[in-house]
Design an enzyme around this catalytic site. Structure first.
Site, PDB file in Angstrom:
ATOM      1  N   CYS A  95     -13.502  21.337 -12.638  1.00 32.30           N
ATOM      2  CA  CYS A  95     -13.332  19.907 -12.885  1.00 32.30           C
ATOM      3  C   CYS A  95     -14.289  19.159 -11.971  1.00 32.30           C
ATOM      4  O   CYS A  95     -14.162  19.210 -10.748  1.00 32.30           O
ATOM      5  CB  CYS A  95     -11.887  19.493 -12.619  1.00 32.30           C
ATOM      6  SG  CYS A  95     -11.597  17.724 -12.779  1.00 32.30           S
ATOM      7  N   CYS A 217     -14.414  12.243 -17.507  1.00 32.84           N
ATOM      8  CA  CYS A 217     -14.510  13.697 -17.332  1.00 32.84           C
ATOM      9  C   CYS A 217     -15.893  14.009 -16.782  1.00 32.84           C
ATOM     10  O   CYS A 217     -16.903  13.738 -17.442  1.00 32.84           O
ATOM     11  CB  CYS A 217     -14.270  14.429 -18.654  1.00 32.84           C
ATOM     12  SG  CYS A 217     -14.440  16.220 -18.525  1.00 32.84           S
TER      13      CYS A 217
END
Length: 278
Positions: A95, A217
């Site tokens: 991530c 994101c």
């Protein structure tokens, strides 16, 4: 830091049973709207196999609420190790925004100062502190797959990129799930990014494991920037990506179709801290 308390509970016939309860400190972070619960787990007290606990902590109505949970652990070779879980409670791939947030957390703990070198599930990452942002070096991208007019790119997490015209009015959960649960991706899942390229590059991302749209994101922003460059929709190797949560900057070098020296930059913010008992 965590605290251990001993609780006792009365059962029939005036007997007591004793059990341990742990209280963990947590820190709530966000990076361009992508939010995380971060825990200092250098003592290895958090049960990484307790998927139900992780999911309940990330639940927005009954828990703390977050797109994911991150543990910071010691590592003999690097400044620290990052272990990341999606909000479904399962350990997941890299991530980017979470990586930027944990670097700031490591600074608060006094582990790093102006730069960091840490281990994540996809390998080693470098990070540096800019004036108001944190910049994170990501893995090289050596393969870009075309699926008709769309792209599939792994930037530490797998991302599907689709260009559309009416991004603002898109029913993203409906359209993304058609791709995410298609036979090609049903088993392992994929993150789905819808992109419009007018005067700015705008993106909306549906994340697997969250199974919903997130405000931003990081690995998705990188995938979009690379796809746009590969398809000659932009000729810039330094690109601003507009997400619903803010602007992320992506820069890279390309040689013979291989993308290296990829950096993801943007702001992060520690929202609040607290504790929970389990």
């Amino acid at each position: 830091m965590f605290y251990t308390t001993i609780l006792k509970k009365l059962i029939p016939n005036n007997y007591f049973i004793y059990f341990y309860s742990m209280i963990f400190d947590f820190y709530k972070y966000q990076g361009t709207g992508n939010d995380f619960i971060i825990i200092d787990d250098k003592e290895l007290n958090f049960d990484i196999n307790n998927n139900e606990l992780i999911a309940s902590l990330c639940e927005r109505r009954w828990g703390i609420g977050a797109d994911g949970l991150i543990l910071l652990r010691n590592n003999r070779e690097y400044d620290f190790e990052m272990i990341y879980f999606n909000s479904d409670g399962l350990q997941s791939s890299m991530c980017g925004n979470g990586g930027r947030c944990i670097v700031d957390f490591a600074r608060i703990l006094g582990i790093v100062k102006n730069k960091a070198n840490f281990l994540a599930i996809d390998g080693i990452h470098q990070a540096k502190f800019l004036e108001d942002e944190i910049s994170l070096k990501m893995k090289d991208v050596t393969e870009i797959k075309k699926i008709e007019k769309d792209f599939l790119i792994d930037t530490g997490s797998p991302h599907y990129i689709k260009m559309i015209n009416n991004l603002e009015n898109l029913n993203i959960e409906k359209e993304a799930r058609i791709i995410r649960y298609s036979p090609l991706f049903e088993e392992e899942g994929v993150n789905v990014n819808f992109v419009s390229n007018n005067s700015n590059i705008n993106v909306r991302t549906y994340e697997r494991g969250v199974e919903a749209e997130t405000l931003s994101c990081g690995t998705g922003a990188i995938a979009v920037a690379i796809a746009m460059y590969y398809d000659e929709l932009t000729h810039d190797s330094i690109v601003n990506i507009n997400t619903k949560g803010g602007i992320l900057n992506v820069c890279f070098e390309e040689f013979n179709g291989v993308f290296r020296n990829i950096w993801l930059s943007g702001p992060v913010n520690m929202i609040y801290s607290g504790e929970f008992e389990c």
